[in-house]
Design an enzyme around this catalytic site. Structure first.
Site, PDB file in Angstrom:
ATOM      1  N   PRO B  63       0.843  -1.203   0.000  1.00  0.00           N
ATOM      2  CA  PRO B  63       0.000   0.000   0.000  1.00  0.00           C
ATOM      3  C   PRO B  63       0.879   1.255   0.000  1.00  0.00           C
ATOM      4  O   PRO B  63       1.958   1.242   0.599  1.00  0.00           O
ATOM      5  CB  PRO B  63      -0.790  -0.117   1.303  1.00  0.00           C
ATOM      6  CG  PRO B  63       0.005  -1.023   2.179  1.00  0.00           C
ATOM      7  CD  PRO B  63       0.733  -1.965   1.247  1.00  0.00           C
ATOM      8  N   HIS B  64       0.435   2.298  -0.696  1.00  0.00           N
ATOM      9  CA  HIS B  64       1.230   3.522  -0.682  1.00  0.00           C
ATOM     10  C   HIS B  64       0.370   4.761  -0.765  1.00  0.00           C
ATOM     11  O   HIS B  64      -0.783   4.713  -1.173  1.00  0.00           O
ATOM     12  CB  HIS B  64       2.312   3.518  -1.764  1.00  0.00           C
ATOM     13  CG  HIS B  64       1.906   2.956  -3.087  1.00  0.00           C
ATOM     14  ND1 HIS B  64       1.724   1.612  -3.286  1.00  0.00           N
ATOM     15  CD2 HIS B  64       1.678   3.535  -4.270  1.00  0.00           C
ATOM     16  CE1 HIS B  64       1.397   1.396  -4.550  1.00  0.00           C
ATOM     17  NE2 HIS B  64       1.353   2.546  -5.175  1.00  0.00           N
ATOM     18  N   ALA B  65       0.964   5.866  -0.356  1.00  0.00           N
ATOM     19  CA  ALA B  65       0.241   7.136  -0.307  1.00  0.00           C
ATOM     20  C   ALA B  65       1.231   8.273  -0.398  1.00  0.00           C
ATOM     21  O   ALA B  65       2.407   8.116  -0.075  1.00  0.00           O
ATOM     22  CB  ALA B  65      -0.537   7.239   1.010  1.00  0.00           C
TER      23      ALA B  65
END
Lengths: 98, 152
Positions: B63-65
């Site tokens: 997951p990334h942001a």
């Protein structure tokens, strides 16, 4: 030597662009291809495909979730369009489609 | 540059629910540890996940942001006591999630290049096997990743 080139690009440009490129590179080389994959990520374009790269390629794989830049370079070439996930999940299957 | 620290590794977390719950929990852990805006981080993770799953197979998700105002990237690693349904590419549950948190506008391409090398490394089945073998051991994971990726 048989050769293909490609472009990978994902929405954020930090992970899937590179994961897909790596998979295509590894799978292609394992199948005896010379491979060059241009990544269009958050840090810009890397391993940019030259006109010569494209001319030498038997086909092109675009594994992208958003529109890629410079697609006109492939006019007249056989191009396979896929998602980054397709390359990450099974790059061999993509290559074998061509 | 301190992108990756053993303090950002959380092993054997118990999640009630699917990846939505897991991502919220990851945002809480990593926001608290790093002084980030938890709501913004959770929203970033969920928005990216809504585009397409970050579970890429072999029990691992990435997951990334991007966060406004962040000075340097944060890499976090969370392992789950039981596999979490992540709608992964191979339909298998996820027991290791690697979080990449990036500044929204980062002129420093060095950070991005480090993370892109890390992303490529995740396509190495042997490396994934090593991650899985160490998933209950924060220090082991830290050593493994630091030996593989040059964060400095």
């Amino acid at each position: 030597m048989k050769k293909f080139v490609g472009i990978t690009k994902c929405p954020v440009g930090i992970a899937h662009t590179y994961m897909a490129a790596e998979k295509l590179q590894k799978a292609g080389e394992a199948q005896g291809y010379e491979v060059k994959i241009e990544t269009q990520g958050a840090s810009g374009v890397e391993d940019e495909l030259s006109a010569q790269d494209v001319a030498d390629a038997d086909f092109v794989i675009i594994a992208a979730d958003v529109a890629v830049d410079g697609e006109e370079r492939f006019n007249g070439k056989q191009v396979l369009y896929a998602k980054t996930a397709d390359a990450i999940k099974d790059a061999n299957a993509l290559i074998e489609r061509l | 540059m301190q992108e990756f620290d053993v303090q950002n590794i959380f092993t054997d977390q118990v999640v009630t629910g699917d990846k939505t719950a897991a991502l919220d929990q990851m945002a809480q852990l990593l926001a608290t540890q790093n002084g980030l805006n938890q709501a913004e981080l959770a929203a970033g993770f969920q928005a990216r996940e809504a585009e397409s799953t970050t579970g890429f197979g072999n029990g691992v998700a990435i997951p990334h942001a991007k966060l406004a105002g962040l000075k340097q990237p944060v890499v976090g690693l969370v392992t789950f006591e039981a596999g979490v349904n992540w709608a992964s590419l191979d339909d298998q549950p996820v027991n290791i999630a690697i979080a990449l948190i990036m500044p929204l506008d980062d002129p420093n391409k060095t950070h991005l290049k480090v993370l892109s090398k890390f992303a490529r490394k995740l396509m190495d089945d042997e490396f994934i096997g090593d991650l899985q073998a160490n998933r209950h051991d924060a220090q082991g994971l830290y050593t493994l990743i630091n030996n593989t990726i040059d964060f400095n």
